[in-house]
Design an enzyme around this catalytic site. Structure first.
Site, PDB file in Angstrom:
ATOM      1  CE  LYS A 180     -77.056 -56.709  39.512  1.00  0.00           C
ATOM      2  NZ  LYS A 180     -75.757 -56.711  40.213  1.00  0.00           N
ATOM      3  CD  GLU A 221     -72.123 -56.923  38.995  1.00  0.00           C
ATOM      4  OE1 GLU A 221     -71.996 -58.165  39.069  1.00  0.00           O
ATOM      5  OE2 GLU A 221     -73.203 -56.342  39.179  1.00  0.00           O
ATOM      6  CG  ASP A 237     -69.115 -61.491  40.680  1.00  0.00           C
ATOM      7  OD1 ASP A 237     -69.598 -61.964  41.734  1.00  0.00           O
ATOM      8  OD2 ASP A 237     -69.337 -60.325  40.307  1.00  0.00           O
TER       9      ASP A 237
HETATM   10 MG    MG Z   1     -71.848 -58.762  43.328  1.00  0.00          MG
END
Ligand code: MG
Ligand code: ADP
Length: 621
Positions: free
Chosen positions: A87, A187, A209
């Site tokens: 990613k 997200e 996060d």
């Molecule tokens: Mg994550």
């Protein structure tokens, strides 16, 4: 009491056909797929009951790639063919990848001249989105087995910080995996949906996060069941992996081991470090073994090693609160997301920073996938009454190049999306029939300090005097954060447009630099803008005088008059590129004064020409 209606066999109306929809958290470290089943949102497990799919793919010549735990099993023995953390490469350029990620990637990049980096494996070279596609395919198959049918669509989450190219790469991966993407969702926004925060009364919340490879902080505002992302920030090169590196270095030092001639040792140390870290989330001290060495590691020691990294996340929190034009005290709730928020130091530091106990009742690993599944269910049309309006923001301003290398911002950063903004521009030269449009991203006023996203040309503008054409440029950013730009000349209708799909993205470091630069450079930019404006004005005046002289200079001026004007013209030409705006301004004034009588004469002349053959009375009409 109403009679019950009984329909004939086979004639019963088919109940509303539910579409199979899923939410996918495509993580740096772990990926998950979730769905709404019998009114409940759940993550889906593989045949062995495992929910988390490690985002790891193993490539081997003449064999199907392995994904997840099966791939992870090869991490130590065949690291170069075992691709993890892909990613971090999504949508990144070759150079960008080399610079920011060097030393952190346990695989080899192939040497190519393509802009997109290719990873060398024994099954050939692969690009990041192709690796991600393998992960998505695995999740798709898992879901279709579990749900007994084909998925009609999915919502895939991305870090809020992902730029256009990174989002595009994610979409490309989904296309390769044969998935229909309803929408890409940030997200942290998904996490807020999972907590049902859209159902509660008004409030301002922060979503913190911290995963394996990325850190995201977002500030959301809730109002009447609708929430809006006020600002986002973070660092997509900061996460639990960095904790592991810090711990591994410490352990290697304690064990007096050197990795310089033993790369395998570093990988081993990283595996040990990660396991130790996860144990210390619940234990106070553990015994660690690395090769022949064994020793004690306490939570206090761990805290000391990772404290600077946690501090870095808090700095980003401070910035984003400021971006949202809020004070820390305005944040009423904090949501914890990502496996690394299980680390006690992270929890306590976040609680201290925001002065509130964070929400963590949902499993921080799954919360993003759960929110994505809820959103997918709505987008699939399975909840016709649901009202869920998610607003996200763009991370950097978008604008256009105007004369003199200046940038005119069309959409300011942190504007909520989807958004469409238009602005009118005009031509610079007489008879100009085309216009080149240069789309830029960034906070500064000058082109060289912004990032170029795209260029295109609008043709077919009818020839008119400078400044008469009206060109309307429209910027549109869709719900995924993807930009399209169109331009139209309003009198003729000539149209041209482009969808911006840059082949590689900005690194977060670059985004941070752009933002910081714009703060420290305001004064400099104001000065630079003044210089450029005068330079452009000089060009315009020179252009106008030259064209006039060419047209009728010899007809309307005698030799001496012409020489006077030309002398003033030369003075301006000599300073047209000067960095002293006053010098240019004075030269412009001087030329305008010297040519004033000529301008007047031209005006009279053209009126006379227009009136030729007519009587004055006709015009009074
Ligand atoms: Mg994550
Ligand atoms: P990503 O979003 O990057 O895929 P995750 O949210 O799955 O990441 O988080 C993975 C990270 O969380 C890894 O660095 C992992 O070591 C860490 N992690 C998982 N469980 C724990 C735990 N119990 N204590 C500390 N860290 C943990």
């Amino acid at each position: 009491m109403a009679l019950l209606q009984i329909s004939e066999p086979g004639m019963a109306t088919i109940p509303h056909q539910r579409r199979l929809a899923a939410g996918i958290d495509l993580g740096t470290t772990n990926s998950l797929i979730a769905t709404v089943r019998s009114g409940e949102v759940v993550t889906l497990a593989d045949e062995q009951g495992r929910h988390l799919l490690p985002s790891v793919v193993y490539f081997k010549a003449d064999a199907e790639p392995l994904v997840g735990d099966a791939a992870k099993a090869h991490q130590l023995t065949d690291p170069l063919n075992t691709i993890a953390s892909v990613k971090r490469l999504m949508g990144r350029g070759q150079q960008d990848t080399m610079q920011t990620l060097a030393g952190h990637l346990p695989f080899k990049l192939a040497v190519t001249d393509s802009a997109v980096p290719r990873i060398q494996t024994s099954a050939g070279t692969v690009m990041a989105h192709e690796v991600a596609a393998e992960i998505l395919l695995e999740l798709k198959e898992r879901a279709e087995v579990a749900l007994g049918g084909e998925l009609s669509g999915v919502v895939i989450t991305v870090p809020a910080y992902f730029d256009d190219a990174q989002r595009q790469a994610t979409r490309d991966a989904a296309t390769l995996a044969g998935l229909n993407v309803y929408r890409l969702l940030n997200e942290p926004t998904a996490a807020a949906v999972a907590y049902g925060l859209d159902q509660q009364a008004e409030g301002v919340i922060a979503v913190y996060d911290l995963g394996g490879g990325t850190f995201d902080i977002s500030i959301l505002r809730l109002e009447k069941g609708v929430f809006e992302v006020l600002a986002t920030g973070g660092d997509s090169a900061l996460g639990g992996d960095d904790f592991d590196h810090a711990i591994a270095e410490y352990l290697l030092q304690a064990a007096e081991l050197s990795t310089s001639d033993n790369p395998r040792l570093l990988r081993e140390a990283l595996v040990v470090a990660r396991a130790s870290k996860e144990q210390l989330s619940t234990a106070n001290e553990i015994t660690v073994q690395l090769g022949e060495w064994s020793g004690l590691l306490t939570r206090t020691q761990l805290d000391g090693l990772i404290a600077p990294l946690v501090q870095k996340t808090l700095q980003a929190c401070r910035r984003v609160v400021r971006d949202a034009n809020l004070a820390k005290g305005d944040i009423q709730q904090v949501v914890l997301v990502g496996g690394s928020t299980r680390v006690p130091l992270v929890r306590s530091q976040v609680a201290d920073f925001f002065q509130t106990e964070p929400l963590c009742s949902l499993d921080p690993d799954r919360v993003v996938a759960l929110g994505a599944a809820l959103q997918a269910d709505v987008l699939a049309g399975n909840k016709p009454d649901a009202e869920m309006l998610l607003l996200d923001v763009i991370p950097l301003s978008l604008g256009l190049e105007t004369m003199g290398g200046l940038v005119e911002k069309i959409i300011d950063r942190n504007t909520t999306i989807p958004v469409s903004r238009a602005q009118e521009f005009t031509t610079f030269k007489d008879g100009q029939t085309s216009m080149s449009i240069h789309v830029l991203q960034g906070e500064r006023d000058t082109v060289e300090h912004c990032r170029s996203l795209a260029r295109f040309v609008l043709r077919g503008i009818p020839p008119m005097v400078a400044g008469a054409a009206r060109i309307r440029v429209t910027f549109q950013v869709d719900a995924d954060g993807l930009l399209s730009v169109s331009a139209q000349e309003l009198t003729s209708g000539a149209k041209s447009s482009i969808e911006v799909k840059p082949s590689y993205g900005l690194s977060d470091r670059e985004i941070m630099t752009i933002l910081q630069d714009s703060v420290t450079s305001v004064q400099e930019d104001i000065a630079a803008r003044r210089v450029r404006e005068q330079q452009v004005e000089a060009e315009r005046v020179l252009e106008a005088i030259d064209s006039a002289l060419k047209n009728d200079g010899d007809q309307l001026l005698d030799h001496e008059e012409k020489m006077t004007i030309l002398a003033a013209r030369e003075q301006l030409a000599a300073v047209r590129q000067s960095t002293d705006p006053q010098a240019i301004e004075m030269a412009i004034k001087h030329l305008e004064q010297a040519a004033a009588f000529y301008v007047e004469r031209r005006m009279n002349h053209s009126i006379r020409k227009a009136m030729a053959g007519h009587t004055v009375d006709e015009f009074r009409g």
